[in-house]
Design a protein around this motif. Structure first.
Motif, PDB file in Angstrom:
ATOM      1  N   ASN A   9      19.807 -44.614   0.514  1.00  0.00           N
ATOM      2  CA  ASN A   9      20.610 -43.974  -0.037  1.00  0.00           C
ATOM      3  C   ASN A   9      19.673 -43.803  -1.730  1.00  0.00           C
ATOM      4  OD1 ASN A   9      22.122 -41.854  -1.267  1.00  0.00           O
ATOM      5  ND2 ASN A   9      23.942 -43.268  -1.305  1.00  0.00           N
ATOM      6  N   TYR A  10      18.792 -43.210  -1.816  1.00  0.00           N
ATOM      7  CA  TYR A  10      17.933 -43.338  -2.964  1.00  0.00           C
ATOM      8  C   TYR A  10      17.907 -41.818  -3.634  1.00  0.00           C
ATOM      9  CZ  TYR A  10      14.413 -43.806  -6.540  1.00  0.00           C
ATOM     10  OH  TYR A  10      13.720 -43.721  -7.800  1.00  0.00           O
ATOM     11  N   HIS A  11      18.156 -41.851  -4.883  1.00  0.00           N
ATOM     12  CA  HIS A  11      18.185 -40.558  -5.471  1.00  0.00           C
ATOM     13  C   HIS A  11      17.223 -40.552  -6.964  1.00  0.00           C
ATOM     14  CE1 HIS A  11      20.812 -38.601  -2.675  1.00  0.00           C
ATOM     15  NE2 HIS A  11      21.373 -39.691  -2.580  1.00  0.00           N
ATOM     16  N   SER A  12      16.423 -39.807  -7.150  1.00  0.00           N
ATOM     17  CA  SER A  12      15.700 -39.651  -8.416  1.00  0.00           C
ATOM     18  C   SER A  12      15.552 -38.413  -9.273  1.00  0.00           C
ATOM     19  CB  SER A  12      14.257 -40.296  -8.332  1.00  0.00           C
ATOM     20  OG  SER A  12      13.469 -39.163  -7.707  1.00  0.00           O
ATOM     21  N   GLY A  13      15.901 -37.306  -8.888  1.00  0.00           N
ATOM     22  CA  GLY A  13      16.164 -36.071  -9.551  1.00  0.00           C
ATOM     23  C   GLY A  13      14.569 -35.321  -9.360  1.00  0.00           C
ATOM     24  N   GLY A  14      13.908 -35.920  -8.364  1.00  0.00           N
ATOM     25  CA  GLY A  14      12.385 -35.303  -8.304  1.00  0.00           C
ATOM     26  C   GLY A  14      12.275 -34.105  -7.140  1.00  0.00           C
ATOM     27  N   ALA A  15      11.815 -34.441  -6.184  1.00  0.00           N
ATOM     28  CA  ALA A  15      11.300 -33.287  -5.159  1.00  0.00           C
ATOM     29  C   ALA A  15      12.658 -32.751  -4.478  1.00  0.00           C
ATOM     30  CB  ALA A  15      10.646 -33.795  -4.095  1.00  0.00           C
ATOM     31  N   GLU A  16      13.810 -33.781  -4.374  1.00  0.00           N
ATOM     32  CA  GLU A  16      15.027 -33.297  -3.969  1.00  0.00           C
ATOM     33  C   GLU A  16      15.909 -31.984  -4.432  1.00  0.00           C
ATOM     34  OE1 GLU A  16      18.308 -36.381  -4.724  1.00  0.00           O
ATOM     35  OE2 GLU A  16      16.334 -37.504  -5.283  1.00  0.00           O
ATOM     36  N   ILE A  17      15.142 -31.665  -5.772  1.00  0.00           N
ATOM     37  CA  ILE A  17      15.848 -30.651  -6.366  1.00  0.00           C
ATOM     38  C   ILE A  17      15.862 -29.273  -5.806  1.00  0.00           C
ATOM     39  CG2 ILE A  17      15.530 -31.637  -8.509  1.00  0.00           C
ATOM     40  CD1 ILE A  17      13.738 -29.503  -9.198  1.00  0.00           C
ATOM     41  N   ALA A  18      14.620 -29.430  -4.691  1.00  0.00           N
ATOM     42  CA  ALA A  18      14.600 -27.966  -4.027  1.00  0.00           C
ATOM     43  C   ALA A  18      15.183 -27.982  -2.796  1.00  0.00           C
ATOM     44  CB  ALA A  18      13.172 -27.966  -3.802  1.00  0.00           C
ATOM     45  N   GLY A  19      16.096 -29.227  -2.406  1.00  0.00           N
ATOM     46  CA  GLY A  19      16.869 -29.192  -1.090  1.00  0.00           C
ATOM     47  C   GLY A  19      16.875 -30.703  -0.523  1.00  0.00           C
ATOM     48  N   THR A  74       7.902 -46.867  -2.589  1.00  0.00           N
ATOM     49  CA  THR A  74       8.208 -47.842  -3.618  1.00  0.00           C
ATOM     50  C   THR A  74       9.493 -47.690  -4.323  1.00  0.00           C
ATOM     51  OG1 THR A  74       5.713 -48.268  -3.838  1.00  0.00           O
ATOM     52  CG2 THR A  74       7.012 -48.543  -5.645  1.00  0.00           C
ATOM     53  N   PRO A  75       9.813 -46.489  -4.686  1.00  0.00           N
ATOM     54  CA  PRO A  75      10.897 -46.360  -5.455  1.00  0.00           C
ATOM     55  C   PRO A  75      12.397 -46.642  -4.862  1.00  0.00           C
ATOM     56  CG  PRO A  75      10.173 -44.223  -5.213  1.00  0.00           C
ATOM     57  CD  PRO A  75       9.218 -45.373  -4.582  1.00  0.00           C
ATOM     58  N   SER A  76      12.284 -46.501  -3.559  1.00  0.00           N
ATOM     59  CA  SER A  76      13.435 -46.853  -2.740  1.00  0.00           C
ATOM     60  C   SER A  76      13.529 -48.330  -2.325  1.00  0.00           C
ATOM     61  CB  SER A  76      13.797 -45.841  -1.920  1.00  0.00           C
ATOM     62  OG  SER A  76      12.665 -46.057  -0.714  1.00  0.00           O
ATOM     63  N   ILE A  77      12.649 -48.901  -2.567  1.00  0.00           N
ATOM     64  CA  ILE A  77      12.493 -50.293  -1.970  1.00  0.00           C
ATOM     65  C   ILE A  77      13.812 -51.355  -2.278  1.00  0.00           C
ATOM     66  CG2 ILE A  77      11.440 -51.346  -3.845  1.00  0.00           C
ATOM     67  CD1 ILE A  77      11.128 -52.509  -0.037  1.00  0.00           C
ATOM     68  N   TYR A  78      14.341 -51.234  -3.452  1.00  0.00           N
ATOM     69  CA  TYR A  78      15.542 -52.211  -3.455  1.00  0.00           C
ATOM     70  C   TYR A  78      16.780 -51.620  -2.899  1.00  0.00           C
ATOM     71  CZ  TYR A  78      12.650 -53.393  -7.568  1.00  0.00           C
ATOM     72  OH  TYR A  78      11.480 -53.737  -8.163  1.00  0.00           O
ATOM     73  N   LYS A  79      16.839 -50.016  -2.776  1.00  0.00           N
ATOM     74  CA  LYS A  79      17.903 -49.607  -1.903  1.00  0.00           C
ATOM     75  C   LYS A  79      17.678 -50.113  -0.341  1.00  0.00           C
ATOM     76  CE  LYS A  79      20.429 -47.182  -5.125  1.00  0.00           C
ATOM     77  NZ  LYS A  79      21.724 -47.430  -5.530  1.00  0.00           N
ATOM     78  N   ALA A  80      16.522 -50.104   0.161  1.00  0.00           N
ATOM     79  CA  ALA A  80      16.172 -50.443   1.588  1.00  0.00           C
ATOM     80  C   ALA A  80      16.782 -51.878   1.635  1.00  0.00           C
ATOM     81  CB  ALA A  80      14.918 -50.228   1.816  1.00  0.00           C
TER      82      ALA A  80
END
Length: 557
Positions: A9-19, A74-80
């Motif tokens: 469960n990782y979120h950053s406000g990048g590509a996911e803004i499109a869906g 890389t950005p979701s490594i701590y969540k993983a």
């Protein structure tokens, strides 16, 4: 044998803004596992469902898994890592597995900071995970773990815990033999906002024949392999007819590299009538667009709606590493050609290098307005810790909190700017560009699908801005120019520098040729290399163009 796969469960406000994007990795791994007899499998998408740690623990408590797998960039490594820690707490005897590009190269650090992870899968996971599952099911794990290629694991030795990495597994030669199980996904969750339809991310190729110093994909996949275009279209046909997918994005770094296969792919979509049922997008390079100038309308006929183009950072253009005027004219021409072919074009700008200034950021805005792309995206330069460029720039990297390596957080601090000012200048570019598009461009872009698509993109952009999710603005506390000095990126300063382990991981591109040109920082797709063309490809292009000319002659009469 019970297997659970989890997307963190990782979120950053990048590509996911499109869906919400369906995790294709889970479908491909599930397909490999099930085809080898491991059918008792469940997938949990903690990201899309926004599942909290507490809820995840409750879900897992109802299961009796033998193996729990997770992936991570890389950005979701701590969540993983946290996901697998929860799994181990709930099921101490379960084998916890981590895969993905970050774990592949950073396994020493990962296993050192997350001792509850039993094994790391290095590289593409289908065949390795099947071997691992067989060892667990037969009771040979952990006794015979040294016999499994392509993994790393902690080993209790007399002098303490050591990390052991086995020899790299061979790459998968028969990609067409992998049959993804798209049925494990809850398809009603995966919507592409611009078109208000279900979205998928299949792939046509793995790897890349080029060795860009800022990229990790060619290193991770090692071999460049392209699937049979008919097999890829089989997969897309299933996604469209069985799961009502209305838009897909090819996961390939640059699917147009192999022009012959790409043309065959487009021909197959048209032959089956899928171009009338599904639209799609790709990431590619300016050089490929210029090369394929006469084919662009054919690509559009096949359903290609959105092309994202890599363009160099303005700060890098100032360094005179190449002919600036030629590069800019090429970018402008490629964007014009795409627009004329009816294809939505997105220009990608990389910002936030050490040499960035307010003037170079303003230059990217002027470029965007001059080139006239339909969409523009300003991404913060993110130096992956396992790439050659990270080592070259390591003396300038101050942030080692991988949670922020997400393309929206300034990892490098420009010498002439504070990070808050950098973010503010980027937001100023976005505001001006999309305000102009909203009032003077999108509403007047015709009446067809292209106009509807652009208005849908604007809707996605405005929605993310209103919800404060875009660029993670809500979390960092940015409310406009007046707040730029108060922005808090919440860096975890306890994290220390670490480099990837790549010495045992030689890619074919390493062996075939070494990069000899100066380092040029560019967006993905910004390379200048070209694959050699063969006579068959030239003949195929001629055939396609003949058909197009014939159709045009009929329509003209």
């Amino acid at each position: 044998m019970r297997i659970i796969l989890i997307h963190p469960n990782y979120h950053s406000g990048g590509a996911e803004i499109a869906g919400n994007w369906p995790p294709a990795w889970a479908a491909y791994l599930a397909g490999a596992l099930k085809s080898n007899g491991f059918t008792d499998l469940r997938f949990i998408d903690a990201m899309t469902e926004n599942i909290s740690d507490e809820d995840l623990a409750a879900i897992l408590a109802e299961e009796k898994p033998d193996m729990i797998g997770c992936t991570s960039i890389t950005p979701s490594i701590y969540k993983a890592e946290r996901t697998l820690q929860i799994a181990k707490q709930v099921h101490p005897d379960c084998v916890t597995v981590l895969g993905g590009v970050h774990a592949t190269f950073m396994f020493q650090q990962v296993l050192g900071e997350a001792p509850w992870i039993d094994v790391v899968v290095r590289g593409e996971g289908e065949e390795i995970l099947v071997e691992l599952a067989r060892a667990i099911e037969s009771g040979q794990w952990p006794a015979n773990r040294n016999d499994i290629k392509g993994i790393a694991f902690p080993d209790q030795a007399a002098d303490g815990t050591q990390v052991v990495a086995t020899a790299a597994a061979p790459t998968i030669k028969d990609l067409d033999g992998i049959s993804p199980d798209w049925g494990i996904l809850k398809w009603d969750m995966y919507k592409y906002i611009p078109m208000n339809t279900r979205v998928a991310i299949p792939n046509m190729a793995r790897g890349c024949p080029f060795t860009c110093s800022f990229c990790s994909q060619w290193k991770f996949w090692r071999d460049y392999r392209v699937r049979d275009p008919k097999k890829v279209v089989d997969e897309i046909e299933e996604l469209v007819n069985k799961y009502q997918v209305g838009f897909f994005i090819l996961a390939d770094e640059e699917p147009t590299i192999n022009r012959k296969k790409f043309i065959q792919f487009c021909e197959e979509l048209i032959a089956r009538g899928l171009n009338k049922k599904v639209q799609w997008g790709i990431n590619t390079r300016v050089t490929d667009i210029l090369r394929d100038e006469k084919l662009l309308k054919f690509y559009n006929e096949a359903g290609l709606m959105h092309v994202s183009l890599g363009t160099e950072a303005a700060a890098q253009l100032k360094l005179d590493l190449f002919n600036k005027e030629t590069k800019i004219s090429d970018n402008k021409k490629a964007i014009r050609l795409l627009r004329e072919a009816g294809i939505v074009c997105e220009a990608q700008f990389i910002v936030g290098l050490d040499s960035e200034t307010p003037e170079t950021l303003e230059e990217t805005y002027r470029m965007a307005m001059d080139w006239k792309p339909d969409l523009a995206n300003w991404s913060m330069y993110t130096p992956w810790p396992f790439t050659p460029l990270f080592k070259e720039l390591s003396d300038k990297v101050e942030v080692f909190d991988f949670d922020k390596y997400n393309f929206v957080t300034p990892i490098l601090k420009p010498a002439a700017m504070e990070r808050g000012e950098l973010l503010d200048r980027v937001m100023n570019n976005y505001r001006r560009f999309y305000m102009y598009k909203a009032f003077f461009s999108y509403p007047w872009s015709g009446t067809g699908r292209r106009r509807r698509y652009l208005l849908g993109c604007l809707k996605a952009f405005l929605k993310a801005g209103f919800e404060r999710k875009f660029y993670d603005l809500g979390r960092v506390g940015y409310w406009g120019p007046q707040s730029k000095k108060k922005v808090d990126f919440h860096f975890d300063n306890t994290r220390s520098k670490a480099f990837g382990q790549t010495a045992d991981w030689e890619a074919n591109a390493d062996r075939s040729r070494k990069a000899t040109t100066p380092t040029i920082v560019s967006a993905c797709g910004g390379g200048t290399e070209q694959m050699a063309e063969d006579a068959e490809c030239a003949a195929l292009q001629a055939k396609v163009l003949d058909k197009a000319d014939g159709a045009g002659a009929v329509s003209r009469h």
